[in-house]
Motif scaffolding. Structure first.
Motif, mmCIF file in Angstrom:
data_model
loop_
_atom_site.group_PDB
_atom_site.id
_atom_site.type_symbol
_atom_site.label_atom_id
_atom_site.label_comp_id
_atom_site.label_asym_id
_atom_site.label_seq_id
_atom_site.Cartn_x
_atom_site.Cartn_y
_atom_site.Cartn_z
ATOM 1 N N LEU A 1 34.296 -19.273 -28.319
ATOM 2 C CA LEU A 1 33.032 -18.800 -27.765
ATOM 3 C C LEU A 1 33.278 -17.890 -26.559
ATOM 4 C CD1 LEU A 1 31.045 -22.147 -27.944
ATOM 5 C CD2 LEU A 1 30.560 -20.085 -29.262
ATOM 6 N N ARG A 2 32.437 -16.865 -26.449
ATOM 7 C CA ARG A 2 32.547 -15.899 -25.340
ATOM 8 C C ARG A 2 31.148 -15.638 -24.786
ATOM 9 N NH1 ARG A 2 37.139 -16.719 -25.873
ATOM 10 N NH2 ARG A 2 38.951 -15.361 -26.014
ATOM 11 N N PRO A 3 31.083 -15.212 -23.533
ATOM 12 C CA PRO A 3 29.757 -14.839 -22.991
ATOM 13 C C PRO A 3 29.239 -13.585 -23.673
ATOM 14 C CG PRO A 3 31.476 -14.317 -21.408
ATOM 15 C CD PRO A 3 32.136 -15.058 -22.529
ATOM 16 N N SER A 4 27.963 -13.351 -23.552
ATOM 17 C CA SER A 4 27.363 -12.181 -24.195
ATOM 18 C C SER A 4 27.806 -10.900 -23.469
ATOM 19 C CB SER A 4 25.840 -12.291 -24.155
ATOM 20 O OG SER A 4 25.391 -12.203 -22.824
ATOM 21 N N ALA B 1 39.646 -23.974 -32.043
ATOM 22 C CA ALA B 1 38.207 -24.069 -32.293
ATOM 23 C C ALA B 1 37.400 -23.293 -31.244
ATOM 24 C CB ALA B 1 37.782 -25.537 -32.288
ATOM 25 N N ALA B 2 37.866 -23.274 -30.023
ATOM 26 C CA ALA B 2 37.069 -22.707 -28.928
ATOM 27 C C ALA B 2 37.219 -21.196 -28.885
ATOM 28 C CB ALA B 2 37.496 -23.326 -27.602
ATOM 29 N N VAL C 1 25.959 -10.018 -20.255
ATOM 30 C CA VAL C 1 26.394 -10.738 -19.053
ATOM 31 C C VAL C 1 27.674 -10.116 -18.508
ATOM 32 C CG1 VAL C 1 27.199 -12.967 -18.183
ATOM 33 C CG2 VAL C 1 25.264 -12.871 -19.742
ATOM 34 N N ASP C 2 28.558 -9.761 -19.427
ATOM 35 C CA ASP C 2 29.795 -9.083 -18.989
ATOM 36 C C ASP C 2 29.457 -7.823 -18.180
ATOM 37 O OD1 ASP C 2 31.336 -10.947 -20.205
ATOM 38 O OD2 ASP C 2 31.844 -9.729 -21.956
#
Lengths: 259, 186
Positions: A26-29, A23-24, A32-33
């Protein structure tokens, strides 16, 4: 929840963990990277520059200390050398010269040899006050003077103060020119003196003129000696020769005169 | 190969000037750390900001880095401290779930919920339910669960990271796992 089930979860590979990781996602935008990676890159740059710089912080302190040390030693050596050079001039006779500046009193009667500043006087035309100078004033100075036979004795006979000044004064262009003019003038004065006196009495006067310039009477004297030799009157000839030698001790004579 | 090196070696290489080592390190941990913040804040924007702060702090502190523990423990310790700051700025205090006896007080509630009838759900529904339950967990328990799942920390490491003793860490994690299992019927 039983301890057995919890221990199974802690061992891993539980259904709960598997489902959670499915399910997980999700990543940072991406912005931001990029910001974080740029910051990581930027943080390394000053460090790289500091390492590549030839004057990195590791070098500055020892380099500064070495420079200060070299400068200090240089200044100390320079000051030591300077004091060593000045010592002789500050002692003995030179010190007395320093105490008596070259002026009216130190030169005394010879102050007339100082060139005037208010007029650019032509060579050999200094404003002299004593009688000898007046005499010189009337006679032009020959450029083809007898500087070849210039000696310390001559200059001393002219002016002791001038000699002193010549010894102590630095050889600047102006002073050198002044000394030469003074020497020429003094030399000429001496020649004039000897000429005037030699015209009167032929004996007891030291010859000051060059040997080649014999006076007519002296040439006549030599001729007379020569005739006496021919006539075999050697005693008379020797007597006249003695008189001649007194006047011209080093004048070259041929065998017809000296026998 | 940098991609096969342990985290600690990569961090040392980055400390010594290898930029690529940091890139590898970041790609390994950015997802887990982001989700750690995301589930704790329930806000992607705040999670991104907290994530950036933690990595920036890591970059600034790189020259002081020494291998005294797992890199993950070090990283999530920074994250935990930043999260505590975040809670305190937001509500001037830590959430109630961070109190020492919170799990004991809630144990009865969890036990009561376990009496629900058996409901069979498909996998997708299970996943959605699971994430809902994670989101519904109290902050301290959720943090323990996320540290376990995202960072792979042991109980001792969770205790060190969150600044509590091992028993408290175990209690928080046990509470979180029990509640999710029961609510998501896993």
């Amino acid at each position: 929840m039983r301890d057995k089930e919890f221990d199974k979860y802690l061992e891993g590979n539980s259904e709960l963990s598997r489902l959670y990781h499915d399910a997980a996602q999700l990543r940072p935008s991406p912005e931001v990277d990029d910001a974080i990676l740029a910051e990581a890159r930027r943080a390394l740059k000053p460090r790289a520059q500091a390492i590549s710089s030839p004057f990195a912080s590791n070098w500055t302190v020892p380099l500064s200390l070495a420079a200060i040390l070299v400068l200090s030693v240089g200044v100390v050596l320079f000051v030591t050398d300077e004091s060593g050079v000045n010592k002789p001039t500050e002692s003995g006779a030179d010190l007395s010269i320093m105490e008596k500046p070259v002026g009216k009193k130190s030169i005394g009667a010879d102050k007339q040899y100082q060139p005037r500043k208010r007029k650019a006087a032509p060579a050999g035309k200094f404003d002299l006050k004593d009688g000898r100078a007046q005499q010189l004033k009337q006679q032009p100075v020959s450029a083809s003077g007898t500087l070849k036979s210039r000696s310390i004795a001559d200059t001393e006979s002219v002016s002791p103060a001038l000699n002193k000044a010549a010894e102590t004064k630095p050889a600047s262009k102006k002073s050198v020119g002044g000394s030469d003019a003074q020497y020429r003038r003094a030399r000429q004065t001496k020649e004039e003196r000897s000429n005037t006196t030699s015209q009167g009495v032929a004996s007891d006067i030291a010859p000051a003129v060059p040997e080649k310039k014999l006076k007519k009477q002296d040439e006549a004297l030599l001729e007379k000696i020569r005739k006496l030799r021919k006539a075999a009157r050697h005693k008379e000839a020797d007597k006249y020769l003695e008189v001649f030698r007194k006047r011209y001790p080093e004048y070259p004579l041929d065998k017809t005169i000296t026998r | 190969m940098l991609s096969k090196q342990p985290d600690e070696d990569l961090m040392i290489e980055y400390r010594d000037g290898n930029e690529h080592a940091f890139t590898v390190l970041y790609s390994r941990h950015k997802g887990g750390l982001f989700r750690y913040f995301y589930y704790q804040c329930s806000n992607a924007s705040d999670a991104n900001e907290l994530l950036q702060d933690v990595w920036f702090n890591l970059i600034r502190a790189r020259e002081r880095y020494q291998v005294s523990a797992k890199f993950t423990t070090y990283l999530y310790r920074l994250a935990h401290n930043r999260l505590v700051d975040y809670y305190r700025r937001k509500s001037n205090s830590l959430p109630v779930s961070y109190s020492d006896n919170y799990e004991a007080d809630c144990e009865t509630l969890v036990a009561d919920n376990s009496a629900d009838p058996e409901i069979h759900m498909d996998i997708k529904k299970q996943i959605d339910k699971l994430l809902e339950q994670v989101d519904a967990l109290p902050e301290a328990q959720r943090e323990a669960f996320l540290l376990r799942e995202e960072a792979g920390l042991s109980l001792e490491e969770i205790a060190v990271t969150t600044g509590v003793n091992v028993e408290t860490a175990k209690s928080r994690l046990r509470y979180a796992v029990s509640k999710i299992r029961k609510q998501a019927q896993i």
